[in-house]
Write a protein that holds these residues in place. Structure first.
Motif, PDB file in Angstrom:
ATOM      1  N   ARG A 186      76.739  31.775  73.343  1.00 30.58           N
ATOM      2  CA  ARG A 186      78.162  32.090  73.266  1.00 30.58           C
ATOM      3  C   ARG A 186      78.375  33.423  72.548  1.00 30.58           C
ATOM      4  O   ARG A 186      79.197  34.245  72.953  1.00 30.58           O
ATOM      5  CB  ARG A 186      78.900  30.974  72.538  1.00 30.58           C
TER       6      ARG A 186
ATOM      7  N   ASP B 111      83.095  34.068  69.145  1.00 32.05           N
ATOM      8  CA  ASP B 111      83.583  33.105  70.124  1.00 32.05           C
ATOM      9  C   ASP B 111      84.746  33.729  70.877  1.00 32.05           C
ATOM     10  O   ASP B 111      85.133  34.872  70.601  1.00 32.05           O
ATOM     11  CB  ASP B 111      83.979  31.781  69.460  1.00 32.05           C
TER      12      ASP B 111
ATOM     13  N   ASP C  14      85.017  28.645  75.411  1.00 28.71           N
ATOM     14  CA  ASP C  14      83.920  28.302  74.506  1.00 28.71           C
ATOM     15  C   ASP C  14      83.159  27.080  74.994  1.00 28.71           C
ATOM     16  O   ASP C  14      81.929  27.004  74.878  1.00 28.71           O
ATOM     17  CB  ASP C  14      84.462  28.046  73.091  1.00 28.71           C
TER      18      ASP C  14
END
Length: 254
Positions: free
Chosen positions: A87, A134, A169
Motif C-alpha cells: 500500500r 495510505d 486502502d
C-alpha cells in the motif's frame, strides 16, 4: 495510538485505535470542537465501539498477550506490517515520492524473503526505513480537505477524507485477495487482536474525558503522518521572536 504510533495503520489499525474509546464520559460536553461538529453522533458510536471492545476484543487481546511469547507476538506484527508495504509503495507513487516507494518495495522484498514472509523485520536492521502512506494521505497531497472528524462503527476515529480513502486502502491490502473465507477472516481477526494487544499498555496514558483525549490525540497523530512528520513552525523557535530585557523587567514589576 498505535505503539509509538506504530507501523500498522490501515483499516485494522484504525479499528484498534477505536477500541480504546472505552467508558465514554457522561459528563457535560465541553465547548464545541470546531473539527468535531458531529460530536453528539460520534459519542454514541464511540460508546457502541466501547461495548464491543469491553466484552469481546479487549479480553481476547489480553488472553492473546498472556499465551503468546513476545518473539511470536513481534513476528505476527511484523508479518502484517510487511503486507502494508505494498500500500505504501502504491500511494508513494501516487504522491510523487519515488524514493519512499523504492524503500517500501525494498522492505517488502527483503522481509518477504530473508525475513521469512515478513516475520522478521530484517530491512529495519539494515536501516532501510521509510514513511507509511495510505490513500487518505494521498488525497491530502492532491489537495482534498480533511473534513470533519467522524467515529465509524467498528473502524473508529477517522475524518471524511480518510473515510473516503478506506475502500482504496482495502483493495490495496493483500489479505483482500485471499479466496478462502475462513483463512482471510482468521488472518484479519489475528491482525486486529494483535494490534489491540499492542495498545493495552498505552491505554493507561488516557486522562480526563476519554472521547476528547482520543479524538485530539488521533487528529494530532494523523496530521503528523499527512505532513510527513513536519510539525509546522514554532514561533518560540523563530529567530524573529525576540525578547528585550525590558519585557522581563515589566513582568517582574507586576
Amino acid at each position: 495510538m498505535t505503539p509509538s504510533f506504530s507501523n500498522r495503520k490501515a483499516g485494522a489499525a484504525l479499528l484498534a485505535v477505536a477500541v480504546l474509546s472505552g467508558c465514554a464520559s457522561t459528563a457535560n460536553h465541553r465547548q464545541a470542537h470546531p473539527e468535531d461538529p458531529w460530536e453528539g453522533f460520534n459519542r454514541q458510536v464511540f460508546a457502541f465501539n466501547d461495548t464491543l471492545d469491553r466484552y469481546a476484543l479487549k479480553p481476547a487481546a489480553q488472553g492473546y498477550r498472556f499465551v503468546t511469547p513476545d518473539p511470536v507476538e513481534t513476528g505476527v506484527g511484523n508479518f502484517f506490517a510487511n503486507l502494508g508495504e505494498l500500500r505504501t509503495t502504491l500511494n508513494s507513487l501516487l504522491q510523487g515520492k519515488p524514493g519512499n516507494a523504492g524503500v517500501a518495495t525494498g522492505r517488502f522484498l527483503i522481509n518477504s524473503t530473508v525475513g521469512v514472509l515478513g516475520l522478521f523485520d530484517v530491512a529495519s536492521h539494515m536501516e532501510l526505513v521509510g514513511r507509511e502512506e495510505d490513500f487518505g494521505q494521498t488525497l491530502a497531497v492532491w489537495g482534498v480537505g480533511e473534513g470533519p472528524y467522524v467515529v465509524l462503527p467498528l473502524l473508529g476515529p477517522s475524518t471524511v477524507r480518510d473515510t473516503a480513502g478506506l475502500p482504496v486502502d482495502s483493495y490495496t491490502y493483500p489479505l483482500t485477495y485471499v479466496e478462502e473465507d475462513k483463512v482471510r477472516l482468521s488472518l484479519r481477526a489475528l491482525d486486529v487482536i494483535d494490534t489491540r494487544a499492542g495498545l493495552l499498555d498505552q491505554e493507561r496514558l488516557i486522562r480526563g474525558d476519554r472521547y476528547s483525549f482520543i479524538r485530539d490525540s488521533w487528529l494530532q497523530r494523523r496530521r503528523f503522518e499527512v505532513n510527513d512528520g513536519e510539525l509546522g513552525e514554532d514561533p518560540f523557535a523563530s529567530d524573529e521572536f525576540d525578547f528585550d530585557d525590558a519585557d522581563f523587567d515589566d513582568a517582574d514589576a507586576e
